[in-house]
Design a protein around this motif. Structure first.
Motif, mmCIF file in Angstrom:
data_model
loop_
_atom_site.group_PDB
_atom_site.id
_atom_site.type_symbol
_atom_site.label_atom_id
_atom_site.label_comp_id
_atom_site.label_asym_id
_atom_site.label_seq_id
_atom_site.Cartn_x
_atom_site.Cartn_y
_atom_site.Cartn_z
ATOM 1 N N LEU A 179 13.278 26.354 4.793
ATOM 2 C CA LEU A 179 12.291 26.049 3.637
ATOM 3 C C LEU A 179 11.175 25.214 4.524
ATOM 4 O O LEU A 179 10.942 24.539 5.331
ATOM 5 C CB LEU A 179 13.165 25.012 2.891
ATOM 6 N N ASN A 180 10.053 25.618 3.658
ATOM 7 C CA ASN A 180 8.731 24.732 4.398
ATOM 8 C C ASN A 180 8.660 23.606 3.827
ATOM 9 O O ASN A 180 7.965 23.521 2.938
ATOM 10 C CB ASN A 180 7.755 25.753 4.108
ATOM 11 N N ALA A 181 8.991 22.677 4.641
ATOM 12 C CA ALA A 181 9.118 21.556 4.083
ATOM 13 C C ALA A 181 8.605 20.406 5.152
ATOM 14 O O ALA A 181 8.646 20.512 6.124
ATOM 15 C CB ALA A 181 10.796 20.871 3.611
ATOM 16 N N VAL A 182 7.675 19.429 4.540
ATOM 17 C CA VAL A 182 7.158 18.302 5.490
ATOM 18 C C VAL A 182 7.422 16.903 4.818
ATOM 19 O O VAL A 182 7.838 16.666 3.770
ATOM 20 C CB VAL A 182 5.587 18.556 5.593
ATOM 21 N N ILE A 183 7.263 16.048 5.867
ATOM 22 C CA ILE A 183 7.881 14.649 5.304
ATOM 23 C C ILE A 183 6.478 13.770 5.443
ATOM 24 O O ILE A 183 5.746 13.724 6.626
ATOM 25 C CB ILE A 183 8.824 13.880 6.287
ATOM 26 N N VAL A 184 6.188 12.753 4.411
ATOM 27 C CA VAL A 184 5.053 11.675 4.569
ATOM 28 C C VAL A 184 5.858 10.410 4.858
ATOM 29 O O VAL A 184 6.779 10.275 3.889
ATOM 30 C CB VAL A 184 4.261 11.722 3.272
ATOM 31 N N ARG A 185 5.416 9.546 5.350
ATOM 32 C CA ARG A 185 6.064 8.222 5.648
ATOM 33 C C ARG A 185 5.335 7.058 5.418
ATOM 34 O O ARG A 185 4.325 6.451 6.294
ATOM 35 C CB ARG A 185 6.648 8.166 6.888
ATOM 36 N N PRO A 186 4.964 6.593 4.144
ATOM 37 C CA PRO A 186 4.165 5.353 3.781
ATOM 38 C C PRO A 186 4.830 4.042 4.090
ATOM 39 O O PRO A 186 5.993 3.801 4.109
ATOM 40 C CB PRO A 186 3.885 5.515 2.458
ATOM 41 N N PRO A 187 4.137 3.058 4.574
ATOM 42 C CA PRO A 187 4.730 1.730 4.649
ATOM 43 C C PRO A 187 4.507 0.962 3.343
ATOM 44 O O PRO A 187 4.081 1.649 2.124
ATOM 45 C CB PRO A 187 3.879 0.969 5.661
ATOM 46 N N TRP A 188 4.408 -0.389 3.283
ATOM 47 C CA TRP A 188 4.006 -1.370 2.003
ATOM 48 C C TRP A 188 2.895 -0.661 1.422
ATOM 49 O O TRP A 188 1.608 -0.783 2.145
ATOM 50 C CB TRP A 188 3.934 -2.561 2.360
ATOM 51 N N PHE A 189 2.771 -0.268 0.235
ATOM 52 C CA PHE A 189 1.471 0.328 -0.605
ATOM 53 C C PHE A 189 1.046 -0.611 -1.696
ATOM 54 O O PHE A 189 1.615 -1.417 -1.905
ATOM 55 C CB PHE A 189 1.446 1.756 -0.885
ATOM 56 N N TYR A 190 -0.246 -0.542 -1.799
ATOM 57 C CA TYR A 190 -0.868 -1.252 -2.934
ATOM 58 C C TYR A 190 -1.895 -0.650 -3.677
ATOM 59 O O TYR A 190 -2.435 0.498 -3.098
ATOM 60 C CB TYR A 190 -1.595 -2.712 -2.120
ATOM 61 N N GLY A 191 -2.377 -1.017 -4.843
ATOM 62 C CA GLY A 191 -3.376 -0.453 -5.504
ATOM 63 C C GLY A 191 -2.987 -0.213 -6.978
ATOM 64 O O GLY A 191 -2.072 -0.630 -7.277
ATOM 65 N N PRO A 192 -3.863 0.334 -7.743
ATOM 66 C CA PRO A 192 -3.842 0.374 -9.272
ATOM 67 C C PRO A 192 -2.549 1.142 -9.512
ATOM 68 O O PRO A 192 -1.824 1.861 -8.602
ATOM 69 C CB PRO A 192 -4.907 1.426 -9.674
ATOM 70 N N HIS A 193 -1.916 1.081 -10.736
ATOM 71 C CA HIS A 193 -0.605 1.533 -11.371
ATOM 72 C C HIS A 193 0.453 0.662 -10.615
ATOM 73 O O HIS A 193 1.672 1.346 -10.773
ATOM 74 C CB HIS A 193 -0.487 3.276 -11.079
ATOM 75 N N GLN A 194 0.202 -0.446 -10.265
ATOM 76 C CA GLN A 194 1.196 -1.375 -9.440
ATOM 77 C C GLN A 194 2.342 -1.791 -10.340
ATOM 78 O O GLN A 194 2.041 -1.991 -11.834
ATOM 79 C CB GLN A 194 0.527 -2.413 -8.734
ATOM 80 N N PRO A 195 3.336 -2.127 -10.073
ATOM 81 C CA PRO A 195 4.597 -2.532 -10.769
ATOM 82 C C PRO A 195 4.308 -4.127 -10.803
ATOM 83 O O PRO A 195 3.694 -4.609 -10.217
ATOM 84 C CB PRO A 195 5.706 -2.057 -10.175
ATOM 85 N N PRO A 196 5.306 -4.764 -11.667
ATOM 86 C CA PRO A 196 4.969 -6.236 -11.792
ATOM 87 C C PRO A 196 5.205 -6.990 -10.329
ATOM 88 O O PRO A 196 4.786 -7.992 -10.314
ATOM 89 C CB PRO A 196 6.211 -6.364 -12.974
ATOM 90 N N ARG A 197 5.911 -6.395 -9.744
ATOM 91 C CA ARG A 197 6.549 -7.302 -8.182
ATOM 92 C C ARG A 197 5.109 -7.475 -7.469
ATOM 93 O O ARG A 197 4.897 -8.347 -6.895
ATOM 94 C CB ARG A 197 7.581 -6.489 -7.517
ATOM 95 N N GLN A 198 4.218 -6.582 -7.629
ATOM 96 C CA GLN A 198 2.859 -6.688 -7.010
ATOM 97 C C GLN A 198 1.963 -7.469 -7.647
ATOM 98 O O GLN A 198 1.470 -8.315 -6.963
ATOM 99 C CB GLN A 198 2.157 -5.248 -6.770
ATOM 100 N N THR A 199 1.947 -7.760 -9.036
ATOM 101 C CA THR A 199 1.337 -8.793 -9.708
ATOM 102 C C THR A 199 2.002 -10.200 -9.301
ATOM 103 O O THR A 199 1.203 -11.073 -9.007
ATOM 104 C CB THR A 199 1.433 -8.330 -11.141
ATOM 105 N N THR A 200 3.082 -10.369 -9.182
ATOM 106 C CA THR A 200 3.696 -11.572 -8.670
ATOM 107 C C THR A 200 3.195 -11.913 -7.346
ATOM 108 O O THR A 200 2.775 -13.082 -7.195
ATOM 109 C CB THR A 200 5.222 -11.236 -8.545
ATOM 110 N N PHE A 201 3.033 -10.904 -6.469
ATOM 111 C CA PHE A 201 2.381 -11.193 -4.986
ATOM 112 C C PHE A 201 1.039 -11.920 -5.317
ATOM 113 O O PHE A 201 0.639 -12.820 -4.618
ATOM 114 C CB PHE A 201 2.159 -9.931 -4.396
ATOM 115 N N PHE A 202 0.103 -11.313 -6.219
ATOM 116 C CA PHE A 202 -0.991 -11.821 -6.447
ATOM 117 C C PHE A 202 -0.989 -13.313 -6.798
ATOM 118 O O PHE A 202 -1.749 -14.174 -6.560
ATOM 119 C CB PHE A 202 -1.872 -10.941 -7.269
#
Length: 353
Positions: A179-202
């Motif tokens: 299979l032609n597969a690759v991997i992306v590894r993000p850390p902590w992300f932020y920005g629009p469409h965020q869930p409530p836990r990120q709003t609590t951070f603000f």
């Protein structure tokens, strides 16, 4: 759209299957794939997997080529419908995952077994499979100047990290099988469409209550969600060898002190009253929280607040050099501008900050 530094760009697929399409990253991906400007939109069919009719209707409204499938990642008949009549050039962007469940078993049911199921269905029919992973299979950095790099040994951080490690290992096995597969590894992300836990951070930063451990010099990589979308789609469309994995983050890591100060400044510049942050916490509290997290998870349960508190005194930072050199990835947005955009998005939707 940036230009890759190695390898050419593949043509856009006839069919794009997107899991996790109604989540934070998935929603941003769907908007990028259907936006009339920005360089990522495609005319081929986009088939997102969603859990509810409400989610399906919201994504269907993005464009006539969006054809949602309502179902569950771990239900075989639902995946049958997702892959039904998949022909021509077919790509998979596998962004589904659970981060904060109530039971540790859910990590493995969704993150590991769900990935294995998607890989099995993709064999022989998919041109490119992009798996969205995490920093958690690799644990934490030894010191503030340490960075996770392209080839990093696994050292998973509790249940979530183990489940995502096992998912990555399943991708590696699928690549070995062709299979032609690759991997992306993000850390902590932020920005629009965020869930409530990120709003609590603000809210915590605005009230001066965000817990800063010790001197606040811990090094943390973060990624603005549109930067992450760019990295995911470059991973899909840049011609590279199967099995590659890239860290996708902002241009540089930030210290915890810088994160809190920058979010406070962004809130102030968006018209909010922000109190000075005086929530300094001894490092021992983080170690106690981590021990409590381990105890809770050994019982099979998961407690979000305890887990997050146990991570807050850690260094979790990565190098994006490989993504830059192999994919042409260049993150356009840094912390201050990204946080201002996030705050505006919340205000526009009436979120209480």
């Amino acid at each position: 759209m940036t230009s890759p530094r190695t390898g050419g760009m593949l043509e856009a697929p006839d069919l794009t299957l997107v899991t996790g399409a109604s989540g934070w990253l998935g929603t941003a991906l769907m908007h990028a794939l259907t936006a009339p400007t920005g360089g990522w939109s495609r005319s081929g069919t986009i088939r997102p997997l969603v859990r509810t009719r409400v989610e399906a209707d919201a994504l269907r409204a993005l464009g006539p080529n969006v054809r949602p499938v309502i179902g569950d990642l771990v239900v075989g008949s639902d995946l049958d419908r997702l892959f039904e009549d998949a022909s021509g050039l077919v790509d998979v962007i596998h962004a589904a995952g659970v981060i904060h469940p109530t039971a540790v078993a859910d990590f493995f049911a969704v993150n590991t077994e769900g990935t294995r199921a998607m890989l099995a269905r993709s064999a022989g029919s998919v041109r490119r499979f992009v798996h969205v992973s995490s920093n958690s299979p690799f644990g934490t950095n030894a010191h503030p100047g340490d960075r996770f790099r392209a080839d990093e040994p696994y050292h998973p951080y509790y249940g979530y990290g183990r489940s995502k490690m096992e998912a990555e290992l399943a991708v590696t096995d699928a690549v070995a099988a062709g299979l032609n597969a690759v991997i992306v590894r993000p850390p902590w992300f932020y920005g629009p469409h965020q869930p409530p836990r990120q709003t609590t951070f603000f809210t915590m930063v605005r009230k001066g209550l965000f817990p800063v451990f010790g001197g606040g010099a811990q090094s943390r990589s973060m990624v603005y969600v549109d930067n992450l979308v760019q990295g995911v789609l470059l991973a899909e469309l840049v011609a590279t060898s199967p099995g590659r994995a890239w860290w996708i983050a902002d241009a540089r890591p930030y210290t915890v002190n810088e994160i809190v100060a920058t979010v406070g400044r962004a809130l102030t510049d968006e018209g909010f009253d922000v109190r000075p942050n005086r929530a300094r916490v001894p490092d021992v509290v983080g170690r106690l929280a981590e021990a409590g997290d381990a105890l809770v998870q050994r019982s099979g349960r998961y407690h979000q607040q305890v887990h997050v508190l146990g991570e807050m005194n850690k260094n979790i930072a990565c190098s994006i050099d490989a993504a830059r050199s192999e994919l042409g990835y260049e993150p356009a947005i840094e912390l201050y501008e990204g946080m201002r955009r996030s705050i505006r998005w919340c205000v526009e939707r009436g979120s209480e900050l």
